[in-house]
Design a protein around this motif. Structure first.
Motif, short mmCIF file in Angstrom:
data_model
loop_
_atom_site.label_atom_id
_atom_site.label_comp_id
_atom_site.label_asym_id
_atom_site.label_seq_id
_atom_site.Cartn_x
_atom_site.Cartn_y
_atom_site.Cartn_z
N PRO A 152 37.93 14.58 56.32
CA PRO A 152 38.89 14.74 55.23
C PRO A 152 38.60 16.00 54.42
N ILE A 153 39.51 16.96 54.53
CA ILE A 153 39.29 18.27 53.90
C ILE A 153 39.16 18.15 52.38
N ASN A 154 39.87 17.19 51.81
CA ASN A 154 39.84 17.06 50.35
C ASN A 154 38.57 16.41 49.82
N ARG A 155 37.71 15.95 50.71
CA ARG A 155 36.47 15.31 50.27
C ARG A 155 35.27 16.25 50.41
N LYS B 79 44.25 11.36 56.92
CA LYS B 79 43.04 12.03 57.39
C LYS B 79 42.61 13.18 56.48
N MET B 80 43.55 13.69 55.68
CA MET B 80 43.19 14.77 54.78
C MET B 80 42.36 14.27 53.60
N TYR B 81 42.47 12.99 53.29
CA TYR B 81 41.81 12.48 52.09
C TYR B 81 40.68 11.49 52.38
N LEU B 82 40.84 10.72 53.44
CA LEU B 82 39.90 9.60 53.66
C LEU B 82 39.31 9.65 55.07
N HIS B 83 38.28 8.84 55.26
CA HIS B 83 37.67 8.76 56.57
C HIS B 83 38.42 7.74 57.43
N GLU C 289 36.11 7.65 49.28
CA GLU C 289 36.09 7.89 47.85
C GLU C 289 37.17 8.92 47.50
N VAL C 290 37.93 8.68 46.43
CA VAL C 290 38.88 9.69 45.95
C VAL C 290 38.78 9.82 44.44
N LEU D 71 29.17 18.89 53.63
CA LEU D 71 29.09 18.45 55.02
C LEU D 71 27.96 19.21 55.68
N TYR D 72 27.08 18.49 56.35
CA TYR D 72 25.99 19.16 57.06
C TYR D 72 26.20 18.99 58.55
N ILE D 73 26.08 20.05 59.30
CA ILE D 73 26.25 19.94 60.75
C ILE D 73 24.95 20.37 61.42
N ARG E 266 17.84 15.68 59.97
CA ARG E 266 18.78 14.66 59.51
C ARG E 266 18.15 13.76 58.46
N ASN F 57 33.94 4.42 64.15
CA ASN F 57 33.83 5.69 63.44
C ASN F 57 32.96 5.56 62.20
N PRO F 58 31.66 5.65 62.35
CA PRO F 58 30.82 5.55 61.17
C PRO F 58 31.12 6.70 60.21
N ILE F 59 31.10 6.41 58.91
CA ILE F 59 31.35 7.47 57.92
C ILE F 59 30.10 8.29 57.77
N GLU F 60 30.22 9.56 58.12
CA GLU F 60 29.04 10.40 58.07
C GLU F 60 29.43 11.80 57.63
N LEU F 61 28.63 12.36 56.75
CA LEU F 61 28.83 13.77 56.43
C LEU F 61 27.63 14.59 56.88
N ILE F 62 26.77 13.96 57.66
CA ILE F 62 25.70 14.71 58.33
C ILE F 62 25.93 14.54 59.81
N LEU F 63 26.43 15.58 60.44
CA LEU F 63 26.80 15.44 61.86
C LEU F 63 25.72 16.03 62.76
N THR G 21 44.01 19.26 58.47
CA THR G 21 42.66 18.89 58.09
C THR G 21 41.69 19.42 59.15
N LYS H 274 48.01 11.20 60.08
CA LYS H 274 47.68 12.60 59.81
C LYS H 274 47.49 12.85 58.33
#
Lengths: 87, 323
Positions: B32-35, A22-26, A36-37, B5-7, B270, A81-87, B19, A19
């Motif tokens: 990750p909320i901090n990212r 999960k707040m910092y990393l994927h 990345e941090v 973040l793009y949805i 996308r 779980n691929p790292i993605e910020l485009i969902l 988170t 838990k």
């Protein structure tokens, strides 16, 4: 800095560590995190992990990879779980 | 650096274990909320109250776009950087027509310069854009705000005309919005709305008030300062992304929906977002602050320069591509 964190902790604390990270990393897969941090986040992350875990019994490995460009990831089997910020 | 973040799919954002989780048919994904520094929703996204309070606490704005990709509005956190002095000075520079014209002219100079740089780059690559360059070079930016705005209009007009020479496929007829009628118009509209929110989230991190603007009228319901800032960067970021995507055949007919007007479909969005995000993160060595900065950070620097200008520290000089 780009981190890869692998942990092996007592079953009572597995969920807590999961838990927290999960707040910092994927989340990559069971007990593996990546991402990345910033330097200040790295410090918070380390002190947070020290608070949660018991340093005599648990083991956490932090690979500090400096940069995403310094390594190449290869996956065999399914990528959970691929790292993605485009969902 | 924190990332946006793009949805583009439909789902629910909820808070769990301090988170953020995105839940949809495919499953649950922890974020990750901090990212994250901002969230842009293109799909139908519901926010649970826990998630919204967490996002507001962390100072993460959530921007909503409708199915056409137009900006609808934001969930904007409590303003954490407050300075009455800056807002008062900023407003005074707006209400004094002379002071306003100085800033507006400087912004248009920036636009003109960046457009010319972009066109010259393609001239070197053998595209026949010479006449458009001459047209734009002829524009002399002076006078009151109304004249400056008509200068700006003509510059954009010539620039959009030149697209037919640069792009390998797709035709650019004329700029049309609501709804865009051609593929290129759809791409420009989508890119501009993205850049608008990127500029907005940079302004959020400074003392400037987002609705007091200089080139655009501070219309109600809109954060028009973000439009001012975004305009300077359109040729640097949006159009370069479009040229790349079209000329390398990364986007084709299949990535558009032809319904009422022409719009990008989910896959097309996308592809565009990925390229746009990569562009924002591209870094460049800054000659004055002597370190590498990303294109996104250049927008923040633009805000800092405006603050210095309104406070009377240093005269504002808009961003011009130096490379």
């Amino acid at each position: 800095m780009y981190l890869l964190i692998v942990y092996d902790v007592d079953v009572n604390r597995v969920n807590k560590v999961n838990k927290f990270l999960k707040m910092y990393l994927h989340w990559r897969q069971n007990s593996v995190f990546e991402g990345e941090v910033s330097i200040s986040q790295f410090k918070k992350l380390k002190s947070g992990l020290k608070d949660i875990t018991n340093e005599d019994k648990d083991s956490i490995l932090i690979y500090n990879l400096k940069d995403r460009k310094n390594f190449k990831l290869e996956v065999i089997g399914i990528e959970k779980n691929p790292i993605e910020l485009i969902l | 650096m924190k990332d946006p973040l793009y949805i583009t799919s439909h789902g629910i954002l909820q808070r769990k274990g301090n988170t953020l989780y995105f839940v949809n048919e495919e499953g649950k994904k922890a974020l990750p909320i901090n990212r994250i520094n901002e969230i842009n929703c293109y799909g139908k996204v519901s926010l649970k109250s826990g998630a919204s309070s967490l996002l507001m606490k962390e100072g993460i704005p959530v921007n909503f776009f409708n199915m056409y990709g137009y900006y609808e509005g934001s969930l904007y956190p409590r303003v954490q950087l407050n300075s009455g002095l800056v807002v008062v000075q900023q407003s005074q520079h707006y209400s004094d027509p002379e002071k306003r014209a100085v800033i507006a002219a400087e912004i248009v100079e920036g636009i003109k310069n960046n457009i010319l740089k972009t066109l010259r780059y393609y001239l070197k690559k053998g595209k026949d854009v010479e006449p458009y360059i001459q047209d734009i070079e002829k524009e002399v930016i002076k006078g009151d705000v109304a004249q400056i705005m008509s200068n700006e209009g003509r510059i954009w007009h010539s620039y959009y005309q030149s697209f037919n020479k640069i792009l390998k496929n797709f035709e650019m007829d004329k700029r049309e919005i609501r709804p865009p009628t051609t593929e290129i118009n759809a791409l420009i509209s989508f890119g501009n709305s993205l850049l608008y929110v990127s500029a907005l989230s940079e302004i959020y991190h400074t003392y400037l008030h987002p609705s007091v603007s200089y080139l655009h009228e501070p219309a109600e319901r809109r954060f028009s300062l973000a439009l001012d800032i975004a305009d300077i960067f359109k040729p640097v970021i949006v159009e370069r992304v479009i040229f790349k995507l079209v000329n390398n055949n990364m986007l084709t007919e299949k990535d558009f929906n032809h319904d009422v007007g022409v719009l990008l479909n989910e896959k097309g969005k996308r592809i565009f977002l990925k390229e746009y995000q990569a562009k924002l993160e591209t870094t460049i060595k800054h000659p004055e602050i002597k370190r590498k900065v990303s294109y996104k950070y250049l927008m923040r620097l633009e805000c800092y320069k405006l603050i210095k200008h309104v406070l009377g520290d240093k005269e504002y000089r808009s961003f011009r591509m130096w490379w």
